[in-house]
Design a protein around this motif. Structure first.
Motif, mmCIF file in Angstrom:
data_model
loop_
_atom_site.group_PDB
_atom_site.id
_atom_site.type_symbol
_atom_site.label_atom_id
_atom_site.label_comp_id
_atom_site.label_asym_id
_atom_site.label_seq_id
_atom_site.Cartn_x
_atom_site.Cartn_y
_atom_site.Cartn_z
ATOM 1 N N ASP A 82 -52.038 52.053 37.920
ATOM 2 C CA ASP A 82 -51.268 50.931 37.375
ATOM 3 C C ASP A 82 -52.128 49.856 36.708
ATOM 4 N N LEU A 83 -53.438 50.143 36.525
ATOM 5 C CA LEU A 83 -54.256 49.170 35.784
ATOM 6 C C LEU A 83 -53.870 49.147 34.314
ATOM 7 N N ASN A 84 -53.145 50.169 33.891
ATOM 8 C CA ASN A 84 -52.682 50.201 32.507
ATOM 9 C C ASN A 84 -51.279 49.614 32.364
ATOM 10 N N VAL A 85 -50.793 49.012 33.423
ATOM 11 C CA VAL A 85 -49.459 48.406 33.367
ATOM 12 C C VAL A 85 -49.616 46.891 33.486
ATOM 13 N N LYS A 86 -49.191 46.209 32.454
ATOM 14 C CA LYS A 86 -49.347 44.762 32.420
ATOM 15 C C LYS A 86 -48.030 44.105 32.822
ATOM 16 N N GLU A 142 -42.293 44.804 31.711
ATOM 17 C CA GLU A 142 -43.698 45.134 31.886
ATOM 18 C C GLU A 142 -44.125 46.095 30.790
ATOM 19 N N SER A 143 -45.428 46.032 30.482
ATOM 20 C CA SER A 143 -45.945 46.795 29.351
ATOM 21 C C SER A 143 -46.863 47.895 29.849
ATOM 22 N N TYR A 147 -55.411 47.875 30.579
ATOM 23 C CA TYR A 147 -55.137 46.981 29.455
ATOM 24 C C TYR A 147 -56.189 45.911 29.235
ATOM 25 N N LEU A 148 -57.076 45.713 30.222
ATOM 26 C CA LEU A 148 -58.143 44.735 30.015
ATOM 27 C C LEU A 148 -59.237 45.297 29.109
ATOM 28 N N ASP A 153 -42.785 49.261 26.473
ATOM 29 C CA ASP A 153 -42.368 48.295 27.474
ATOM 30 C C ASP A 153 -41.172 48.860 28.238
ATOM 31 N N VAL A 154 -41.045 48.458 29.472
ATOM 32 C CA VAL A 154 -39.892 48.877 30.276
ATOM 33 C C VAL A 154 -39.215 47.622 30.815
ATOM 34 N N THR A 155 -37.900 47.601 30.740
ATOM 35 C CA THR A 155 -37.149 46.508 31.342
ATOM 36 C C THR A 155 -35.739 47.024 31.669
ATOM 37 N N THR A 156 -34.970 46.184 32.279
ATOM 38 C CA THR A 156 -33.609 46.591 32.626
ATOM 39 C C THR A 156 -32.715 45.356 32.648
ATOM 40 N N GLY A 157 -31.444 45.590 32.526
ATOM 41 C CA GLY A 157 -30.516 44.461 32.537
ATOM 42 C C GLY A 157 -29.091 44.942 32.627
ATOM 43 N N TYR A 158 -28.189 44.009 32.841
ATOM 44 C CA TYR A 158 -26.775 44.384 32.896
ATOM 45 C C TYR A 158 -25.918 43.336 32.204
#
Lengths: 297, 346
Positions: free
Chosen positions: B38-42, B50-51, B57-58, B67-72
């Motif tokens: 998960d060091l590649n997940v910002k 999250e990206s 990513y450093l 990118d991943v996100t969620t919503g309703y």
């Protein structure tokens, strides 16, 4: 800058130059390709062997095998030598442009390079002035002689230059001078008027077009009337000009500190070395003159 | 008159072309869920998405991939003041819907529609997981009919038996055009029937966004689960009890594979640089002359010869705007005519 893969079919590797990208970014319609030229920068014609034992098919074998570099994006670093269209095929001699130091400014005898003293304190320094020829950047008109470039044929194989004239289609009636605009500018032979550059590119290279019909102060006697010539054969026109220092060099040591070095030329001085490029617009023949701007410390 | 330039005739020597280039983009699940611990997940302090990068990513060599996100939607049964990050989940959904679906006649933001028939009603996707691909990957657009995603919707995150293959099958010829963000296709499961009620998501080709309906993870679906450590958990349990970052983590760990072809629209101008038999046969190369005599000739009857390595394209004021190099020198003499085709891509 790598070589191009030449193991298969001939391919073309095309890029926009930095100037091309700049014009494209401006969006003002100035990116408009109107003409083309062909170049042979990598070719060394000295490799053409007219006496190859295996026959004419081998005359240019080494030239054909020359590797070709990838394209440069710097517009001033490529197309230095161009192919020339002359409809006649029976020419054996072509004119050149040479620096005539017999009647024009010669290299400074101490540093062996054309020298411009950029300001009053430098030009009036007796020790510096005693080192040899120079352009007086403080009083341009006091410069002993301008830079003189003669165009013509070096060889007298087709006649003596004092009696035989150069073919009209090979005479340069317009010259192009390029110089780094941060350092210098171009004055007429008498040092009384400064000309305006036609354009200054993104690398600060100023281009001046000098035409015989409109810039008479930059041209000397031509053809068979030319005196003090260094060319043996038929001659075209003589270009005369003086390189003056920019205001930045005159009034500040910033560019000297950033881009130059220090030396002793009679006195301790700052100096910047650069080149002035003179190109005949008709034949495209080009000469790079090394030049040094000097400022007393 | 000697000259070094030849003017291009805009009618005969210049033409424009358009080409579509595609490249295959394979993203393996380990990139999204664990190759780099998960060091590649910002993640961000605002916690709204999250990206995922292709490398920690450093590192300066890391590239942002999605990118991943969620919503309703506010119409969702999961929406409520007691839900964790309720307003942010609503905001994410509204923002994505605003851009990808647009507004109705009253100016209200419309919900995502399962079969893309927005005006016709039908089932709305009220809860969704969004995967927004970087332009580095999707370029001008995702190629229609090439999208595939493997998602584990049940069991443990790396379970093969619970893996769902999701594709935009048939979209190459059948896609929707009623989005303000361009064209989009319906995502179906690989084994399922493809009808108006079987879509499990949408993929927006030009926007580079894929969304999956949360129903594939909800308790209503067969074989449903979401999240590492939530082996029997559902989207609903996380939607109300976890923040967006936690849900994105859960989804990432169930994302096994994504692949698609991207598309680059290449607009080119082709310049035909024609050198006739009596043109460009001499050179002003300094080595061309020796004491002014042309090196490649012994007598006036010999043909002049030159060798082309470079083509320069100039403006009318002689500024060099583009350069093309030949891979090997090309001989030019009065017996030859050449046409060099220089293509500039924009």
């Amino acid at each position: 800058m790598a070589f191009l893969d030449n193991s298969g079919d001939i391919i073309l590797d095309a890029v926009l130059t930095d100037t091309g990208r700049m014009r494209l970014a401006k969006g003002d319609g100035s990116f408009k390709i109107a003409k083309f030229a062909l170049g042979d920068d990598e070719i060394n014609y000295e490799l053409y062997n007219k006496n190859h034992a295996s026959g004419s098919a081998y005359y240019d074998i080494e030239i054909i095998q020359s590797p070709v570099l990838e394209a440069f994006t710097n517009n001033t670093s490529t197309l230095k030598s161009k192919l020339v269209t002359i409809s006649r095929t029976n020419l054996l001699y072509l004119p050149q442009i040479v620096n005539n130091t017999d009647v024009g400014l010669s290299s400074n005898s101490t540093n062996n390079i054309l020298t411009v003293l950029v300001d009053q304190s430098t030009a009036e320094d007796v020790a510096i002035a005693a080192t040899g020829d120079y352009i007086n950047g403080y009083r341009i008109g006091d410069t002993k002689s301008p830079i003189v470039m003669d165009q013509g044929i070096q060889s007298n194989a087709i006649g003596d230059g004092s009696s035989v004239v150069l073919d009209a289609d090979l005479v340069e009636t317009q010259f192009m001078i390029e110089i780094d605009n941060r350092f210098g500018n171009i004055w007429d032979a008498s040092g009384t008027s400064r000309t305006t550059p036609s354009f200054i590119d993104d690398d600060n290279v100023a281009t001046y077009y000098l035409s015989k019909s409109t810039n008479k102060g930059y041209f000397g006697k031509s053809g068979t009337s030319m005196s003090g010539e260094v060319l043996k054969g038929p001659r075209g026109n003589r270009l005369k000009f003086i390189v003056g220092p920019s205001v930045d060099l005159n009034s500040s040591t910033y560019l000297f500190t950033q881009l130059g070095s220090t030396a002793t030329l009679g006195s301790a001085v700052h100096q910047i070395d650069t080149t002035v490029r003179i190109t005949g617009v008709t034949t495209g023949y080009r000469v790079d003159l090394p030049i040094r701007f000097v400022k007393k410390q | 008159m000697a000259t070094t330039f030849k003017t291009l005739n805009s009618a005969n020597d210049v033409t424009s072309t358009r080409t579509l280039l595609h490249e295959a983009i394979p993203l393996t699940g380990t990139i999204a869920s664990g190759t780099y611990s998960d060091l590649n997940v910002k993640t961000y302090s605002h916690g709204m998405f999250e990206s995922v990068y292709d490398y920690p990513y450093l590192s300066s060599s890391a590239n942002h991939i999605f990118d991943v996100t969620t919503g309703y939607s506010s119409n969702s049964a999961m929406s409520g003041a007691s839900s964790v990050q309720n307003s942010k989940k609503l905001n994410i959904y509204s923002q994505m819907a605003q851009v990808l679906v647009g507004y109705d006649a009253t100016g209200s933001i419309q919900n995502f529609d399962q079969d893309g028939d927005i005006a016709g009603g039908g089932t709305k996707i009220k809860e969704a997981v969004f995967v927004n691909f970087s332009r580095l990957l999707s370029k001008d657009e995702i190629k229609k009919g090439s999208f595939e995603m493997w998602v584990v919707t049940g069991g443990v995150p790396n379970s093969l038996s619970h893996r769902m293959t999701i594709t935009d099958d048939g979209a190459a010829t059948s896609y929707k055009v009623n989005s303000p963000a361009g064209e989009y296709g319906i995502l179906y499961t690989g084994s399922g029937v493809k009808d108006a009620n079987s879509g499990v998501g949408l993929v927006y080709y030009q926007a580079g966004v894929a969304l999956l309906t949360a129903s594939i993870f909800t308790s209503n679906a067969t074989d449903s689960s979401l999240g590492p450590g939530y082996a029997s958990g559902t989207y609903e349990s996380l939607a109300t009890g976890s923040n967006i970052e936690g849900m994105a983590n859960a989804f990432r760990n169930r994302l096994q594979n994504v692949s698609f072809n991207n598309t680059v629209e290449l607009n080119s101008t082709v310049y035909f640089c024609r050198a006739s038999h009596n043109e460009f046969n001499y050179s002003n190369n300094p080595t061309y002359l020796s004491e002014s005599q042309i090196r490649v000739k012994n007598s006036t009857t010999d043909n002049p010869v030159s060798y082309v390595t470079t083509v320069g394209l100039y403006s009318s004021d002689n500024e060099l705007l583009a350069v093309a190099k030949l891979s090997e020198p090309l001989k030019k003499d009065p017996n030859t005519e050449v046409t060099l085709r220089v293509r500039l891509d924009f």
